[in-house]
Write a protein that holds these residues in place. Sequence first.
Motif, PDB file in Angstrom:
ATOM      1  N   ALA A  88       0.847  -1.197   0.000  1.00 55.27           N
ATOM      2  CA  ALA A  88       0.000   0.000   0.000  1.00 55.27           C
ATOM      3  C   ALA A  88       0.876   1.238   0.000  1.00 55.27           C
ATOM      4  CB  ALA A  88      -0.886  -0.009   1.228  1.00 55.27           C
ATOM      5  N   GLY A  89       0.348   2.345  -0.436  1.00 49.78           N
ATOM      6  CA  GLY A  89       1.049   3.598  -0.179  1.00 49.78           C
ATOM      7  C   GLY A  89       1.338   4.467  -1.385  1.00 49.78           C
ATOM      8  N   THR A  90       1.695   3.845  -2.515  1.00 49.13           N
ATOM      9  CA  THR A  90       2.112   4.739  -3.604  1.00 49.13           C
ATOM     10  C   THR A  90       1.170   4.654  -4.802  1.00 49.13           C
ATOM     11  OG1 THR A  90       3.575   2.968  -4.280  1.00 49.13           O
ATOM     12  CG2 THR A  90       4.585   4.822  -3.145  1.00 49.13           C
ATOM     13  N   ALA A 125       1.908  15.471   3.701  1.00 47.37           N
ATOM     14  CA  ALA A 125       1.054  15.381   4.893  1.00 47.37           C
ATOM     15  C   ALA A 125       1.879  15.208   6.164  1.00 47.37           C
ATOM     16  CB  ALA A 125       0.085  14.209   4.739  1.00 47.37           C
ATOM     17  N   GLN A 126       2.888  14.356   6.084  1.00 46.96           N
ATOM     18  CA  GLN A 126       3.663  14.063   7.292  1.00 46.96           C
ATOM     19  C   GLN A 126       4.290  15.336   7.852  1.00 46.96           C
ATOM     20  OE1 GLN A 126       3.672  11.150   8.710  1.00 46.96           O
ATOM     21  NE2 GLN A 126       5.396  11.172  10.097  1.00 46.96           N
ATOM     22  N   GLN A 127       4.781  16.190   6.959  1.00 43.72           N
ATOM     23  CA  GLN A 127       5.385  17.435   7.437  1.00 43.72           C
ATOM     24  C   GLN A 127       4.325  18.335   8.064  1.00 43.72           C
ATOM     25  OE1 GLN A 127       6.626  20.771   4.995  1.00 43.72           O
ATOM     26  NE2 GLN A 127       8.722  20.419   5.643  1.00 43.72           N
ATOM     27  N   THR A 184      -6.741  11.598  13.214  1.00 42.76           N
ATOM     28  CA  THR A 184      -7.701  10.662  12.618  1.00 42.76           C
ATOM     29  C   THR A 184      -7.741  10.758  11.096  1.00 42.76           C
ATOM     30  OG1 THR A 184     -10.032   9.989  12.646  1.00 42.76           O
ATOM     31  CG2 THR A 184      -9.609  12.322  12.982  1.00 42.76           C
ATOM     32  N   THR A 185      -8.179   9.654  10.470  1.00 44.47           N
ATOM     33  CA  THR A 185      -8.301   9.590   9.006  1.00 44.47           C
ATOM     34  C   THR A 185      -9.763   9.239   8.677  1.00 44.47           C
ATOM     35  OG1 THR A 185      -7.517   7.290   9.210  1.00 44.47           O
ATOM     36  CG2 THR A 185      -5.909   8.919   8.512  1.00 44.47           C
ATOM     37  N   PRO A 186     -10.671  10.188   8.877  1.00 48.61           N
ATOM     38  CA  PRO A 186     -12.103   9.835   8.807  1.00 48.61           C
ATOM     39  C   PRO A 186     -12.606   9.433   7.429  1.00 48.61           C
ATOM     40  CG  PRO A 186     -11.816  12.184   9.203  1.00 48.61           C
ATOM     41  CD  PRO A 186     -10.461  11.582   9.267  1.00 48.61           C
ATOM     42  N   GLU A 233      -7.203  16.173  11.025  1.00 46.60           N
ATOM     43  CA  GLU A 233      -7.951  15.367  10.059  1.00 46.60           C
ATOM     44  C   GLU A 233      -7.039  15.121   8.856  1.00 46.60           C
ATOM     45  OE1 GLU A 233     -11.426  17.282   8.299  1.00 46.60           O
ATOM     46  OE2 GLU A 233     -12.215  15.296   7.751  1.00 46.60           O
ATOM     47  N   ASP A 234      -6.565  13.900   8.714  1.00 44.07           N
ATOM     48  CA  ASP A 234      -5.658  13.558   7.613  1.00 44.07           C
ATOM     49  C   ASP A 234      -6.502  13.029   6.457  1.00 44.07           C
ATOM     50  OD1 ASP A 234      -3.729  12.625   5.906  1.00 44.07           O
ATOM     51  OD2 ASP A 234      -2.711  11.342   7.361  1.00 44.07           O
ATOM     52  N   ASP A 235      -6.663  13.872   5.446  1.00 47.25           N
ATOM     53  CA  ASP A 235      -7.523  13.509   4.306  1.00 47.25           C
ATOM     54  C   ASP A 235      -6.627  13.075   3.141  1.00 47.25           C
ATOM     55  OD1 ASP A 235     -10.137  13.184   3.543  1.00 47.25           O
ATOM     56  OD2 ASP A 235     -10.332  15.175   2.660  1.00 47.25           O
ATOM     57  N   GLY A 290      -3.815  17.836   3.895  1.00 51.35           N
ATOM     58  CA  GLY A 290      -3.971  17.219   2.573  1.00 51.35           C
ATOM     59  C   GLY A 290      -2.602  16.966   1.955  1.00 51.35           C
ATOM     60  N   THR A 291      -2.585  16.183   0.895  1.00 49.26           N
ATOM     61  CA  THR A 291      -1.310  15.853   0.250  1.00 49.26           C
ATOM     62  C   THR A 291      -1.516  15.592  -1.234  1.00 49.26           C
ATOM     63  OG1 THR A 291       0.539  14.296   0.224  1.00 49.26           O
ATOM     64  CG2 THR A 291      -1.585  13.390   0.849  1.00 49.26           C
ATOM     65  N   PHE A 292      -0.473  15.829  -1.996  1.00 48.48           N
ATOM     66  CA  PHE A 292      -0.509  15.465  -3.413  1.00 48.48           C
ATOM     67  C   PHE A 292       0.264  14.165  -3.653  1.00 48.48           C
ATOM     68  CE2 PHE A 292      -1.441  19.942  -3.184  1.00 48.48           C
ATOM     69  CZ  PHE A 292      -2.538  20.043  -4.032  1.00 48.48           C
ATOM     70  N   SER A 293       0.592  13.464  -2.555  1.00 50.25           N
ATOM     71  CA  SER A 293       1.371  12.228  -2.672  1.00 50.25           C
ATOM     72  C   SER A 293       0.595  11.121  -3.368  1.00 50.25           C
ATOM     73  CB  SER A 293       1.797  11.727  -1.289  1.00 50.25           C
ATOM     74  OG  SER A 293       2.839  12.529  -0.800  1.00 50.25           O
ATOM     75  N   LYS A 294      -0.718  11.071  -3.167  1.00 46.99           N
ATOM     76  CA  LYS A 294      -1.509   9.997  -3.779  1.00 46.99           C
ATOM     77  C   LYS A 294      -2.017  10.416  -5.154  1.00 46.99           C
ATOM     78  CE  LYS A 294      -1.349   7.708   0.039  1.00 46.99           C
ATOM     79  NZ  LYS A 294      -0.774   6.420   0.274  1.00 46.99           N
ATOM     80  N   THR A 295      -2.416  11.672  -5.280  1.00 47.15           N
ATOM     81  CA  THR A 295      -2.968  12.102  -6.559  1.00 47.15           C
ATOM     82  C   THR A 295      -1.871  12.267  -7.611  1.00 47.15           C
ATOM     83  OG1 THR A 295      -2.880  14.305  -5.610  1.00 47.15           O
ATOM     84  CG2 THR A 295      -5.048  13.283  -5.777  1.00 47.15           C
ATOM     85  N   LEU A 299       7.148  14.259  -5.174  1.00 44.01           N
ATOM     86  CA  LEU A 299       7.087  15.719  -5.338  1.00 44.01           C
ATOM     87  C   LEU A 299       7.229  16.421  -3.988  1.00 44.01           C
ATOM     88  CD1 LEU A 299       4.050  16.133  -7.770  1.00 44.01           C
ATOM     89  CD2 LEU A 299       6.475  16.140  -8.347  1.00 44.01           C
ATOM     90  N   ARG A 300       6.804  15.727  -2.913  1.00 41.75           N
ATOM     91  CA  ARG A 300       6.757  16.308  -1.561  1.00 41.75           C
ATOM     92  C   ARG A 300       5.962  17.623  -1.568  1.00 41.75           C
ATOM     93  NH1 ARG A 300       6.012  12.954   0.339  1.00 41.75           N
ATOM     94  NH2 ARG A 300       6.326  13.634   2.468  1.00 41.75           N
ATOM     95  N   LEU A 301       4.695  17.506  -1.863  1.00 49.42           N
ATOM     96  CA  LEU A 301       3.820  18.676  -1.860  1.00 49.42           C
ATOM     97  C   LEU A 301       2.517  18.338  -1.142  1.00 49.42           C
ATOM     98  CD1 LEU A 301       4.365  19.875  -5.539  1.00 49.42           C
ATOM     99  CD2 LEU A 301       4.870  21.234  -3.489  1.00 49.42           C
TER     100      LEU A 301
HETATM  101  C1  LIG Z   1      -2.618   7.957   6.386  1.00 49.46           C
HETATM  102  C2  LIG Z   1      -1.589   8.643   5.525  1.00 49.46           C
HETATM  103  N1  LIG Z   1      -1.344   9.940   5.709  1.00 49.46           N
HETATM  104  C3  LIG Z   1      -0.475  10.590   4.916  1.00 49.46           C
HETATM  105  C4  LIG Z   1       0.202   9.947   3.910  1.00 49.46           C
HETATM  106  C5  LIG Z   1       1.075  10.691   2.952  1.00 49.46           C
HETATM  107  O1  LIG Z   1       2.062  11.345   3.535  1.00 49.46           O
HETATM  108  P1  LIG Z   1       2.963  12.347   2.659  1.00 49.46           P
HETATM  109  O2  LIG Z   1       2.067  13.376   2.068  1.00 49.46           O
HETATM  110  O3  LIG Z   1       3.886  12.888   3.674  1.00 49.46           O
HETATM  111  O4  LIG Z   1       3.629  11.557   1.593  1.00 49.46           O
HETATM  112  C6  LIG Z   1       0.022   8.616   3.710  1.00 49.46           C
HETATM  113  C7  LIG Z   1       0.825   7.937   2.689  1.00 49.46           C
HETATM  114  O5  LIG Z   1       0.918   6.759   2.573  1.00 49.46           O
HETATM  115  C8  LIG Z   1      -0.914   7.941   4.524  1.00 49.46           C
HETATM  116  O6  LIG Z   1      -1.166   6.648   4.313  1.00 49.46           O
END
Ligand SMILES: Cc1ncc(COP(=O)(O)O)c(C=O)c1O
Length: 478
Positions: free
Chosen positions: A123-125, A187-189, A250-252, A283-285, A313-318, A323-325
């Motif tokens: 999962a993740g990328t 998001a993490q940052q 939370t990740t609602p 809220e981590d969307d 929010g993050t552009f990591s999934k989209t 990119l780290r944005l």
């Molecule tokens: C729950 C959750 N939050 C945030 C992120 C993304 O983090 P970042 O935007 O730092 O890559 C992920 C990525 O796998 C995630 O699973």
Amino acid sequence: MDLFLDPEAKRTATRELFEQLREAIVAGRLAAGDRLPPSRDVAARLGVSRHTVTTVYGRLVAEGFVDGRAGGGTFVNQLGTRKVGRERLLVALRPLDRLLSPDVWLADEPTLDVEPARFDLRAGTPDPALFPLVAWRRCMTTAHQTRPAGYGDPAGLASLRRAIAHWVGKSRAVDTTADNVIVTAGAQQGIDLVMRLLVRAGEIVAVEDPGYPPVRRLCAAVGAVIAPVPVDAEGMIVEQIPHRARIVYTTPSHQSPTGATMSLQRRRALLAFAERHDVAIIEDDYDSEYRHVDRPLEPLYRLDRCGRVIYVGTFSKTLSPSLRLGSVVLPDSLVAAAVNLRKLVGGQPGDAAQSTLLRFIADGELDRHLRRTRKIYSERHGLVSRFVREAATRGHLVEAVPNNAGLHVTALLPEGLGEQAVRNDCRAQGVAVGRLDECWHRPDPPAGIMLGFGAIATRDLPSALSTVGDVLASHARP
Ligand SMILES: Cc1ncc(COP(=O)(O)O)c(C=O)c1O
């Protein structure tokens, strides 16, 4: 002290042993004056030659970590008084213990990295093949017309903050303005920024259990007390959040990792709890742009009437994690402090990356990209969901909660099956599946697997899933 050698490890026995001893000395588990076990004993215990052990001890002496004494024995030196110049610098300062603890840092499974998997279901990328390279490059060229100058706005480019405010308003009904948006490197940052703004060491941060491991580790890194809160099919169980929590993370929209959507009732209960007990909510969307079945519920941010929700929010999934944005939408009360903190620690993405993203959004490329990728990921989601349903019918998997969004589906294993054994067998057949075990805080959690479909081509999914199906069948009780 226990020394061990992983038979699967890529490093040589000499390297492995050296690193273990050095780490034990630096971390203080072997203290000044402690005697290293005789090389003959170590060699016999680990099944390596005595030469290997004496080579390691010799290197530790050469680097000043230990000293051989006349009359026999090898003893650990006082840190910071070691004889060798450069190495001395490396150990003279010790980081806080908590930053070296396994709560903060967890090793990857060594067996997984022996060679690349044929099929990646972790999962993740998102799929790098779907990255809109042509459009991104065009936006980069258009955006990058002037010479870079100055340090940039610590909150991020004002024009990009406006575009993000507009974007989250349009896509997620998050009603905000550029002044409340901080552009982040993901998001993490953003979560780290909020932790630094609000949490003192020793204060409680409530996290979902199971939950997203990096956030739990971040809590440990800042010295917060982690309060794991169980999750069910309606998301985080609000009644179990400790009243003294400072922050609830939370990740609602798509609970990470179970996939549950927090019910409206729970959302209201969480907001009421936050108001009653003076708690902040993160809220981590992170992946709600990909919703495959039914309509998304309104974000907590939207329902919040008293400025307690911080929307991440993050552009990591989209787009891509590389990119780290990303962005954080802050309540008014936190904006000035967040900007001050940013001035101190920096860390905002460079203007070139920000202005490229601005162009990308302004030219409608993000909309276009999402329209295209939603279809593709929805098809993959359908394949994985069907696989899980069918495996559940046969008793090979247990469908925990409906997974309707994002880029992975999580399922539990039938009782008695070991998660690592299943994962290793899949890996031996060329398929890497995602780990659920590292997402739990509680001991002895149920076993499960995560099947990510971001990084695998649609055409490869059926074979990868069929391999996983065979492995599950081979583990099933007759
Ligand atoms: C729950 C959750 N939050 C945030 C992120 C993304 O983090 P970042 O935007 O730092 O890559 C992920 C990525 O796998 C995630 O699973």
